[in-house]
Design a protein around this motif. Structure first.
Motif, PDB file in Angstrom:
ATOM      1  N   GLU A 380       0.977  -1.205  -0.059  1.00 55.67           N
ATOM      2  CA  GLU A 380      -0.012   0.202  -0.024  1.00 55.67           C
ATOM      3  C   GLU A 380       0.951   0.978   0.074  1.00 55.67           C
ATOM      4  O   GLU A 380       0.572   2.364  -0.783  1.00 55.67           O
ATOM      5  CB  GLU A 380      -0.875  -0.083   1.192  1.00 55.67           C
ATOM      6  N   ALA A 381       1.940   1.218   0.854  1.00 54.40           N
ATOM      7  CA  ALA A 381       2.760   2.370   1.006  1.00 54.40           C
ATOM      8  C   ALA A 381       3.474   2.487  -0.325  1.00 54.40           C
ATOM      9  O   ALA A 381       3.843   3.562  -0.603  1.00 54.40           O
ATOM     10  CB  ALA A 381       3.802   2.240   2.091  1.00 54.40           C
ATOM     11  N   ILE A 382       4.016   1.495  -1.109  1.00 52.75           N
ATOM     12  CA  ILE A 382       4.771   1.595  -2.005  1.00 52.75           C
ATOM     13  C   ILE A 382       4.032   2.143  -3.465  1.00 52.75           C
ATOM     14  O   ILE A 382       4.507   2.919  -4.340  1.00 52.75           O
ATOM     15  CB  ILE A 382       5.618   0.461  -2.539  1.00 52.75           C
ATOM     16  N   SER A 383       2.744   1.431  -3.490  1.00 52.13           N
ATOM     17  CA  SER A 383       1.924   1.884  -4.553  1.00 52.13           C
ATOM     18  C   SER A 383       1.346   3.450  -4.562  1.00 52.13           C
ATOM     19  O   SER A 383       0.773   3.818  -5.503  1.00 52.13           O
ATOM     20  CB  SER A 383       0.565   0.813  -4.552  1.00 52.13           C
ATOM     21  N   TYR A 384       1.524   3.885  -3.346  1.00 59.16           N
ATOM     22  CA  TYR A 384       1.197   5.305  -3.205  1.00 59.16           C
ATOM     23  C   TYR A 384       2.087   6.294  -4.346  1.00 59.16           C
ATOM     24  O   TYR A 384       3.110   6.286  -4.309  1.00 59.16           O
ATOM     25  CB  TYR A 384       1.316   5.930  -1.988  1.00 59.16           C
ATOM     26  N   GLU A 385       1.444   7.090  -5.061  1.00 68.07           N
ATOM     27  CA  GLU A 385       2.510   7.993  -5.792  1.00 68.07           C
ATOM     28  C   GLU A 385       1.938   9.373  -5.940  1.00 68.07           C
ATOM     29  O   GLU A 385       0.662   9.660  -5.358  1.00 68.07           O
ATOM     30  CB  GLU A 385       2.435   7.295  -7.226  1.00 68.07           C
TER      31      GLU A 385
ATOM     32  N   PHE B  91      15.422  -5.829  -2.757  1.00 62.71           N
ATOM     33  CA  PHE B  91      14.366  -5.494  -3.754  1.00 62.71           C
ATOM     34  C   PHE B  91      14.646  -4.147  -4.116  1.00 62.71           C
ATOM     35  O   PHE B  91      14.969  -3.260  -3.500  1.00 62.71           O
ATOM     36  CB  PHE B  91      12.887  -5.328  -2.855  1.00 62.71           C
ATOM     37  N   VAL B  92      14.153  -4.044  -5.458  1.00 65.08           N
ATOM     38  CA  VAL B  92      14.412  -2.874  -6.265  1.00 65.08           C
ATOM     39  C   VAL B  92      13.216  -2.555  -6.888  1.00 65.08           C
ATOM     40  O   VAL B  92      12.548  -3.301  -7.644  1.00 65.08           O
ATOM     41  CB  VAL B  92      15.385  -3.000  -7.379  1.00 65.08           C
ATOM     42  N   PHE B  93      12.620  -1.119  -6.579  1.00 68.01           N
ATOM     43  CA  PHE B  93      11.357  -0.935  -7.163  1.00 68.01           C
ATOM     44  C   PHE B  93      11.617  -0.102  -8.339  1.00 68.01           C
ATOM     45  O   PHE B  93      12.515   0.261  -8.887  1.00 68.01           O
ATOM     46  CB  PHE B  93      10.503  -0.058  -6.363  1.00 68.01           C
ATOM     47  N   GLN B  94      10.507   0.374  -9.332  1.00 63.73           N
ATOM     48  CA  GLN B  94      10.716   1.028 -10.553  1.00 63.73           C
ATOM     49  C   GLN B  94      11.245   2.266 -10.433  1.00 63.73           C
ATOM     50  O   GLN B  94      12.118   3.091 -11.070  1.00 63.73           O
ATOM     51  CB  GLN B  94       9.296   1.258 -11.228  1.00 63.73           C
ATOM     52  N   PHE B  95      10.701   3.050  -9.307  1.00 67.42           N
ATOM     53  CA  PHE B  95      11.396   4.413  -8.875  1.00 67.42           C
ATOM     54  C   PHE B  95      11.254   4.774  -7.388  1.00 67.42           C
ATOM     55  O   PHE B  95      10.601   4.060  -6.810  1.00 67.42           O
ATOM     56  CB  PHE B  95      10.682   5.424  -9.745  1.00 67.42           C
ATOM     57  N   PHE B  96      11.639   5.885  -6.957  1.00 65.71           N
ATOM     58  CA  PHE B  96      11.746   6.412  -5.646  1.00 65.71           C
ATOM     59  C   PHE B  96      12.066   5.496  -4.630  1.00 65.71           C
ATOM     60  O   PHE B  96      11.393   4.933  -3.584  1.00 65.71           O
ATOM     61  CB  PHE B  96      10.246   6.840  -5.304  1.00 65.71           C
ATOM     62  N   ASN B  97      13.199   4.732  -4.986  1.00 64.82           N
ATOM     63  CA  ASN B  97      13.610   3.588  -4.163  1.00 64.82           C
ATOM     64  C   ASN B  97      14.345   4.234  -2.726  1.00 64.82           C
ATOM     65  O   ASN B  97      14.479   3.301  -1.888  1.00 64.82           O
ATOM     66  CB  ASN B  97      14.731   2.543  -4.650  1.00 64.82           C
ATOM     67  N   ASP B 140      28.386  10.554  -0.878  1.00 64.80           N
ATOM     68  CA  ASP B 140      27.777  11.606   0.235  1.00 64.80           C
ATOM     69  C   ASP B 140      26.643  12.439  -0.806  1.00 64.80           C
ATOM     70  O   ASP B 140      26.164  13.503  -0.251  1.00 64.80           O
ATOM     71  CB  ASP B 140      28.855  12.314   0.629  1.00 64.80           C
ATOM     72  N   ALA B 141      26.293  11.899  -1.818  1.00 62.76           N
ATOM     73  CA  ALA B 141      25.316  12.734  -2.598  1.00 62.76           C
ATOM     74  C   ALA B 141      23.899  12.275  -2.070  1.00 62.76           C
ATOM     75  O   ALA B 141      23.654  10.922  -1.841  1.00 62.76           O
ATOM     76  CB  ALA B 141      25.296  12.747  -4.062  1.00 62.76           C
ATOM     77  N   LYS B 142      22.847  13.207  -1.863  1.00 60.27           N
ATOM     78  CA  LYS B 142      21.531  12.829  -1.457  1.00 60.27           C
ATOM     79  C   LYS B 142      20.802  12.530  -3.023  1.00 60.27           C
ATOM     80  O   LYS B 142      21.200  12.908  -4.148  1.00 60.27           O
ATOM     81  CB  LYS B 142      20.942  14.007  -0.763  1.00 60.27           C
ATOM     82  N   PRO B 143      19.829  11.662  -2.899  1.00 61.70           N
ATOM     83  CA  PRO B 143      19.136  11.251  -3.845  1.00 61.70           C
ATOM     84  C   PRO B 143      18.675  12.329  -5.000  1.00 61.70           C
ATOM     85  O   PRO B 143      18.881  11.919  -6.202  1.00 61.70           O
ATOM     86  CB  PRO B 143      17.648  10.518  -3.510  1.00 61.70           C
ATOM     87  N   GLN B 152      18.914   4.602  -9.426  1.00 61.72           N
ATOM     88  CA  GLN B 152      18.493   3.002  -9.376  1.00 61.72           C
ATOM     89  C   GLN B 152      19.815   2.147  -9.278  1.00 61.72           C
ATOM     90  O   GLN B 152      19.807   0.949  -8.487  1.00 61.72           O
ATOM     91  CB  GLN B 152      17.994   2.605 -10.739  1.00 61.72           C
ATOM     92  N   ARG B 153      21.122   2.564  -9.418  1.00 63.22           N
ATOM     93  CA  ARG B 153      22.390   1.812  -9.083  1.00 63.22           C
ATOM     94  C   ARG B 153      22.425   1.983  -7.700  1.00 63.22           C
ATOM     95  O   ARG B 153      22.802   0.840  -6.958  1.00 63.22           O
ATOM     96  CB  ARG B 153      23.441   2.197  -9.850  1.00 63.22           C
ATOM     97  N   VAL B 154      22.169   2.911  -6.920  1.00 60.80           N
ATOM     98  CA  VAL B 154      22.250   3.058  -5.684  1.00 60.80           C
ATOM     99  C   VAL B 154      21.278   2.031  -5.102  1.00 60.80           C
ATOM    100  O   VAL B 154      21.766   1.164  -4.248  1.00 60.80           O
ATOM    101  CB  VAL B 154      21.938   4.279  -5.093  1.00 60.80           C
ATOM    102  N   ALA B 155      20.092   1.874  -5.351  1.00 64.80           N
ATOM    103  CA  ALA B 155      19.034   0.999  -5.064  1.00 64.80           C
ATOM    104  C   ALA B 155      19.525  -0.522  -5.213  1.00 64.80           C
ATOM    105  O   ALA B 155      19.488  -1.295  -4.228  1.00 64.80           O
ATOM    106  CB  ALA B 155      17.860   1.196  -5.903  1.00 64.80           C
ATOM    107  N   ILE B 156      20.328  -0.713  -6.143  1.00 66.33           N
ATOM    108  CA  ILE B 156      20.695  -1.988  -6.672  1.00 66.33           C
ATOM    109  C   ILE B 156      21.994  -2.332  -5.515  1.00 66.33           C
ATOM    110  O   ILE B 156      21.720  -3.540  -4.834  1.00 66.33           O
ATOM    111  CB  ILE B 156      21.276  -2.280  -7.906  1.00 66.33           C
ATOM    112  N   ALA B 157      22.697  -1.708  -5.435  1.00 67.12           N
ATOM    113  CA  ALA B 157      23.747  -1.664  -4.416  1.00 67.12           C
ATOM    114  C   ALA B 157      23.150  -1.948  -3.013  1.00 67.12           C
ATOM    115  O   ALA B 157      23.497  -2.685  -2.229  1.00 67.12           O
ATOM    116  CB  ALA B 157      24.650  -0.425  -4.148  1.00 67.12           C
ATOM    117  N   ARG B 158      22.199  -1.187  -2.738  1.00 70.36           N
ATOM    118  CA  ARG B 158      21.323  -1.389  -1.371  1.00 70.36           C
ATOM    119  C   ARG B 158      20.638  -2.744  -1.326  1.00 70.36           C
ATOM    120  O   ARG B 158      20.646  -3.470  -0.099  1.00 70.36           O
ATOM    121  CB  ARG B 158      20.280  -0.260  -1.126  1.00 70.36           C
TER     122      ARG B 158
END
Ligand code: ADP
Ligand code: MG
Lengths: 385, 232
Positions: A380-385, B91-97, B140-143, B152-158
């Motif tokens: 739910e949290a992730i689907s939020y945009e 887990f890596v999502f499409q965006f805002f990871n 030390d860069a913020k997203p 996305q590469r940072v997300a993969i590293a994480r």
């Protein structure tokens, strides 16, 4: 990374909101601490004044109420209608000492001061006064004034200076040693001079009575009532009714502070709700990374608790400073006049208590947002945009 | 490919009920072979993300099970499931990871923290992981200071932080331009060479062509190869 570092990063990401929320709780706590400190000092000051009065019984105008009894302890103006004959009748009773006072007000440099008409010699003995500088009233009806120590210092007055009381220029005869009570802030005149100046010929405000035997206070109260038709209260009664009034005033002030804290608590709820909403997606990411629901709950609860902790520390410091520095400038009324010139009671236990209280309030305020945050399902949290 | 790192059996997922009931998954059986580069393809809205969420233990199925390393996922309590997500799945999502208030390095450290790694070890491991995805410079860069591909590469590293047996990526390049997609693919290619088990969803035929295990999802079900032939 540690959970507490994570909390701090989150806390300060919206600097403006962080500061304003913090300011809210800080102001609420500052007013609370100020009133607590003042309240504590009021009580001890009342005890002190009551002791400084040195009386077991006080004869007051007929039908005088508790508020007028407060005035005796604070040096406020009183209805003045006890006559010379009544004073004489009281003074004729054996086995006790009775000293009449005329309590009035004046102003020096536009600042209000208490003025007392006294029987110079008897009062000096009764109150065990010592002179710090200069001389004393040479006779029972001498012109001139004797000043309390703090008042003399506040206005920079020395023996020989001139003081204007009710349009009359009077010489400062001498200055008393500090007593720690309201006498330190009083201008003393001889009774006849005061009565003339204030056009209260042959009248006094109250009579302080000290009986020779403490176990006979009740008996003498009745003896006085037999002779004159005036009010008689014991110092104990007076103290308790004064404490009751001051307690009420104090409680009202603390109630106002409590409302301020309540408003600040809602400020925290608001800030934390907004944060929960803004970070919905991040909550999902944290859970995907392996944060438990309890972990999320804890992050948010600590975040809101920190508002209370910092707000409490800041509030305690501000409130303490306010109590110390603002106290002498607080306008005089029956309740606050006790505080003038006196030190506030700054109790470390009270400070710790205030900080703990503030933290608890903030955590309670953060409870609902934290529960909401922890109840979000990751998807739910992730689907939020 | 006889040793699956992850197995799904009879996965059914329904959303809502009554008139609004959506059957997102209608009984999915799936093996993810250890060391495979498994690609899930299929049209939008056919249940790919739903499947990924269930494989990652982010949601509970209506029925069916997922077994990872011999452990039945949905028998676990909330706490154990969270621990499993921390240690066994990246887990890596499409965006805002990424957590926006944290730097690239701190994002990775947070994943390590959640797996119980000491603060000192977090620091060195985070640095190594950023080097692996070629972003040592950007620790030390913020997203907000990173490009989409870098994020996305940072997300993969994480996702790699706790060396999980399986990486799940739901359209990791879906939001990227072709240049950034190439950056990310280079990283994925490296992971494939190292024998990492990766499951990812994509719409790109080019990427799908590199998979050694292709899974087609349609209408909440897996389509077998011979069905595909008939369909085409
Ligand atoms: N939280 C949800 N509530 C209701 N329906 C959902 C939810 N998530 C997904 N769906 C529905 O389930 C189906 C599959 O969605 P999804 O798994 O996201 O597909 P894909 O990733 O293949 O595009 C869609 O019809 C979608 O609308
Ligand atoms: Mg999807």
């Amino acid at each position: 990374m540690t959970p507490s570092k994570l909390v701090f990063k989150n806390l300060t990401r919206r600097k403006g909101r962080f500061l304003f929320t913090l300011l809210g709780i800080m102001i609420g706590m500052a007013s609370f601490v100020t009133f607590m400190a003042l309240g504590g000092s009021l009580k001890s000051q009342i005890e002190k004044e009551s002791a400084a009065l040195g009386a077991n019984l006080v004869v007051t105008p007929k039908g005088s109420c508790a508020y007028e009894q407060v005035s005796i302890l604070t040096g406020e103006q009183l209805p003045t209608n006890i006559t010379r004959d009544e004073v004489a009748a009281i003074r004729s009773i054996d086995g006790m000492q009775a000293i009449p006072y005329l309590a009035e007000r004046s102003a020096i440099d536009n600042r209000p001061v208490s003025v007392m008409g006294i029987l110079p010699e008897e009062t000096r003995v009764f109150k065990k006064w010592n002179l710090a500088q200069g001389g004393y009233f040479p006779a029972e009806d001498s012109e001139g004034v004797v000043l309390g120590a703090v008042l003399a210092e506040q206005f920079g007055l020395l023996p020989g200076s001139d003081v204007r009381i009710r349009g009359a220029n009077l010489k400062v005869l001498g200055i008393l040693e500090e007593t720690g009570g309201k006498d330190d802030l009083t201008v003393f005149l001889s009774l006849p001079v005061a009565q003339n100046l204030y056009e209260q010929i042959d009248l006094v405000s109250y009579v302080a009575v000290r009986v020779d035997r403490l176990d006979e206070v009740e008996l003498y109260a009745n003896k006085i009532k037999d002779k004159v038709s005036l009010g008689v209260v014991s110092d104990k009664q007076m103290r308790s009714s004064v404490l009751a009034i001051v307690g009420t005033v104090n409680m009202t002030l603390q109630l106002i502070a409590a409302v301020a804290i309540l408003a600040a608590a809602f400020g925290i709820v608001n800030t934390m709700m907004t944060a929960t909403y803004e970070r919905k997606r991040e909550i999902g990411i944290l859970q995907a990374m392996g944060a438990t629901r309890y972990g999320v709950f804890r992050l948010f609860l600590i975040e809101s608790g920190i508002y209370g902790l910092i707000g409490g520390i800041g509030g305690a410091v501000l409130g303490g400073l306010a109590a110390v520095f603002a106290t002498p400038y607080i306008s005089q009324n029956a309740a606050t006049s006790f505080v003038k010139g006196s030190q506030s009671s700054l109790d470390p236990i009270m400070f710790a208590g205030a900080i703990l209280f503030s933290t608890l309030v903030a955590m309670v305020a953060g409870l609902y947002p934290a529960i909401k945050a922890s109840k979000l399902s990751p998807v739910e949290a992730i689907s939020y945009e | 490919m006889s040793d699956p790192v992850m197995t799904a059996k009879g996965l059914v997922k329904e959303y809502g009920k009554g008139a609004t009931l959506v059957k997102a998954l209608r009984g999915v059986d799936l093996d993810i072979p250890r060391g495979s580069f498994t690609c899930i393809v299929g049209p939008s809205g056919h249940g790919k993300s739903t499947l990924m969420h269930l494989l990652g233990g982010l949601d509970h199925p209506t029925s069916g099970t997922v077994i990872i390393d011999g452990q039945e996922m949905f028998r676990l309590g909330n706490k154990e499931l969270a621990a499993l997500r921390a240690n066994k799945i990246g887990f890596v999502f499409q965006f805002f990871n990424l957590l926006q208030s944290l730097t690239a390095r701190e994002n990775i450290e947070t994943a390590l923290m959640l797996a119980g790694v000491s603060e000192k070890e977090q620091k060195t491991r985070a640095k190594d992981l950023l080097d692996i995805v070629g972003l040592g410079e950007k620790a030390d860069a913020k997203p907000g200071q990173l490009s989409g591909g870098q994020q996305q590469r940072v997300a993969i590293a994480r996702a790699l932080a706790n060396d999980p047996p399986v990486l799940l990526m739901d359209e990791p390049t879906g939001n990227l331009d072709s240049e950034a997609e190439a950056e990310v693919m280079k990283v994925l290619e490296n992971l494939k060479q190292q024998g990492k088990t990766v499951v990812f969803v994509t719409h790109s035929h080019e990427i799908a062509a590199r998979a050694d295990n292709l899974v087609h999802v349609r209408d909440g079900q897996i389509q077998l190869p011979h069905d595909l032939k008939i369909a085409s």
